[in-house]
Design a protein around this motif. Structure first.
Motif, short mmCIF file in Angstrom:
data_model
loop_
_atom_site.label_atom_id
_atom_site.label_comp_id
_atom_site.label_asym_id
_atom_site.label_seq_id
_atom_site.Cartn_x
_atom_site.Cartn_y
_atom_site.Cartn_z
N LYS A 232 0.83 -1.21 0.00
CA LYS A 232 0.00 0.00 0.00
C LYS A 232 0.86 1.26 0.00
O LYS A 232 0.51 2.27 -0.62
N GLN A 233 1.98 1.19 0.71
CA GLN A 233 2.91 2.33 0.72
C GLN A 233 3.52 2.54 -0.66
O GLN A 233 3.66 3.68 -1.13
N SER A 234 3.87 1.45 -1.33
CA SER A 234 4.45 1.54 -2.67
C SER A 234 3.47 2.14 -3.66
O SER A 234 3.82 3.00 -4.47
N VAL A 235 2.22 1.68 -3.62
CA VAL A 235 1.23 2.18 -4.59
C VAL A 235 0.90 3.65 -4.33
O VAL A 235 0.67 4.42 -5.27
N GLN A 236 0.90 4.07 -3.08
CA GLN A 236 0.64 5.46 -2.78
C GLN A 236 1.76 6.36 -3.30
O GLN A 236 1.51 7.47 -3.80
N LYS A 237 3.00 5.88 -3.22
CA LYS A 237 4.13 6.65 -3.78
C LYS A 237 4.01 6.75 -5.29
O LYS A 237 4.28 7.81 -5.87
N LEU A 238 3.61 5.65 -5.93
CA LEU A 238 3.44 5.66 -7.38
C LEU A 238 2.34 6.63 -7.79
O LEU A 238 2.51 7.44 -8.71
N ILE A 239 1.20 6.57 -7.10
CA ILE A 239 0.09 7.47 -7.40
C ILE A 239 0.51 8.93 -7.22
O ILE A 239 0.21 9.79 -8.04
N SER A 240 1.21 9.19 -6.13
CA SER A 240 1.63 10.56 -5.83
C SER A 240 2.52 11.12 -6.92
O SER A 240 2.36 12.27 -7.35
N PHE A 241 3.43 10.29 -7.41
CA PHE A 241 4.34 10.75 -8.46
C PHE A 241 3.59 11.00 -9.77
O PHE A 241 3.82 12.01 -10.44
N ILE A 242 2.65 10.13 -10.11
CA ILE A 242 1.87 10.31 -11.33
C ILE A 242 1.01 11.57 -11.24
O ILE A 242 0.96 12.38 -12.18
N GLU A 243 0.36 11.77 -10.09
CA GLU A 243 -0.53 12.92 -9.94
C GLU A 243 0.23 14.24 -9.96
O GLU A 243 -0.29 15.25 -10.45
N ARG A 244 1.45 14.27 -9.46
CA ARG A 244 2.24 15.50 -9.45
C ARG A 244 2.54 15.97 -10.87
O ARG A 244 2.73 17.17 -11.11
N LEU A 245 2.59 15.03 -11.80
CA LEU A 245 2.91 15.38 -13.19
C LEU A 245 1.67 15.51 -14.06
O LEU A 245 1.80 15.67 -15.27
#
Length: 350
Positions: A337-350
Motif C-alpha cells: 500500500k505504501q508503494s502504490v501510494q508513492k506511485l500514485i503521488s508521483f503520477i498525480e504531481r505530473l
C-alpha cells in the motif's frame, strides 16, 4: 485516473507480477487500469544477423497468437501494435521494458503523461538500444538505488524517483517450524540463464562449504531446466507458489550470488519466510541490507567472502537466529500500500 501499462505479450517473471500487483492495487484505489500487450513481435536486436532477428520476430508473433487466450489475465488487452490507433486515451501510460519505451515515446499527448517504470538496468538484449531508451523524454521511476547508480555511472543521468517494490507478507511467511532435531543444513538458490545472476558462483560457494560440512543439501528452483546443475542438486522447475513457499520455509540459508541486480525478489521472499540470506551487495541490498543484522553481505563476484559468511552462520547459531528475526522485521517495511501510494503521488504531481 485512467492508467495504461504496456507489457510484453509473452513470458512470466517477478517483474511482470509486480505490474499486475500494481494494477490490482490501483483499481482498489479507484483508478481504471488497462494492460496493453502487443501481438506483433518486434525486433529485439538480440543477434548480429538480420535474418536471425527477423526469424525471432516471426516466432514471437506466432507464439503470441497461439497463447493469446490461454495466457490472458485480468486487465489484459491484446493489440496488434502499441500505437495511437489501438490505445485509448488516458491520464498516464507506463512503459515497463526497453522495447515498450520506444513505443510509448511515440504516442500522442491524449494517450497520457508518459512514464518509464524501470526494474533493472536491462542491457542483455542490445546494450546500445537499451541505453538509448533511458535518455528518452519519459518520466522515469526506478525501484532501487542500484539502478540510479548505474544510470549515473553509465549515462550521467538521474537520479530518478525510487519506489520500492512491495512484498505480499500474507503470501510469503513461514509455513511451519523447521525440524530442530536434524543436523542437515538446507540451502536454497535460484537457477537462471542470465550470467549476471551468478549461478556458477553460487554453486561454487555451496561446493566449498559442503567439502567442510558434509551435512549440507542444496535445493534450487527456476523457470529454466536443470541442465547446468550438478546431479546432487534437488531441482524444482517452475514451482507453484505454495511449493516455493514451502522451499523458503524449510531452508536455512538462501544463496543470493548476483553480480548485479535491479532489485532481487526471491531473496526478499526468502527473508519473509525466515530464511537467512547470504548475498552480494547489489539491488535491494544497497537499500535494505545490513551485514550481520538482517543478512550476510559480500562483494559481488567474491566467492571466498561468501563462503566465509556461510561458515560464520553455521558456527554461530545465535547469529543465525538474530538474522532470521531481523529479516522478517525488514520485510515489514515493504508494504504494498505504501508503494502504490508513492506511485500514485508521483503520477498525480505530473
Amino acid at each position: 485516473m485512467q492508467i495504461n501499462f504496456v507489457l510484453p505479450a509473452m513470458g512470466n517473471s517477478g517483474g511482470i507480477d509486480v505490474v499486475y500487483k500494481y494494477a490490482t492495487l490501483l483499481r482498489e484505489e479507484g483508478h481504471t487500469v488497462t494492460i496493453y500487450k502487443e501481438i506483433i513481435g518486434r525486433n529485439m536486436h538480440r543477434y548480429k544477423s538480420r535474418i536471425k532477428n527477423w526469424v525471432h520476430c516471426i516466432y514471437c508473433t506466432v507464439k503470441s497468437m497461439i497463447t493469446l487466450k490461454k495466457n490472458k489475465r485480468e486487465y489484459d488487452k491484446y493489440v496488434l501494435s502499441i500505437n495511437n490507433l489501438f490505445m485509448k486515451d488516458a491520464d498516464a501510460v507506463i512503459a515497463t521494458s526497453w522495447p515498450s519505451a520506444y513505443r510509448v515515446n511515440k504516442l500522442n499527448k491524449d494517450k497520457g503523461k508518459k512514464f518509464y517504470f524501470i526494474q533493472d538496468f536491462e542491457i542483455w538484449d542490445n546494450e546500445e538500444y537499451v541505453k538509448e531508451t533511458y535518455k528518452l523524454p519519459l518520466n522515469k521511476i526506478v525501484i532501487s538505488s542500484w539502478i540510479n547508480q548505474r544510470m549515473r555511472e553509465e549515462l550521467d543521468i538521474g537520479p530518478f524517483p525510487i519506489v520500492f517494490n512491495g512484498l505480499d507478507t500474507d503470501m510469503y511467511h513461514n509455513t511451519g517450524k523447521r525440524k530442530e532435531d536434524t543436523s542437515e543444513i538446507n540451502f536454497l538458490m535460484l537457477n537462471h540463464i542470465l550470467p549476471k545472476k551468478g549461478v556458477k558462483n553460487g554453486l561454487e560457494v555451496f561446493q566449498k562449504v559442503k567439502k567442510k560440512y558434509k551435512n549440507c543439501k542444496l535445493r534450487m528452483f527456476g523457470m529454466c531446466d536443470n541442465s547446468n546443475l550438478p546431479d546432487d542438486v534437488e531441482y524444482y522447475q517452475n514451482p507453484t507458489k505454495q511449493k516455493l513457499l514451502d522451499l523458503y520455509s524449510n531452508s536455512d540459508i538462501f544463496i543470493f550470488p548476483s553480480l548485479e541486480e535491479g532489485w532481487g525478489l526471491t531473496p526478499l521472499e526468502a527473508m519473509a519466510c525466515g530464511c537467512v540470506v547470504v548475498g552480494t551487495n547489489t539491488g535491494f541490498v544497497l537499500d535494505l541490507g545490513q551485514h550481520e543484522n538482517n543478512m550476510m553481505i559480500s562483494t559481488p563476484n567474491n566467492v571466498d567472502e561468501m563462503v566465509e559468511n556461510v561458515e560464520q552462520l553455521i558456527m554461530d547459531t545465535e547469529l543465525m537466529k538474530k538474522i532470521q528475526k531481523n529479516s522478517i522485521e525488514t520485510i515489514r517495511q515493504l508494504e504494498w500500500k505504501q508503494s502504490v501510494q508513492k506511485l500514485i503521488s508521483f503520477i498525480e504531481r505530473l
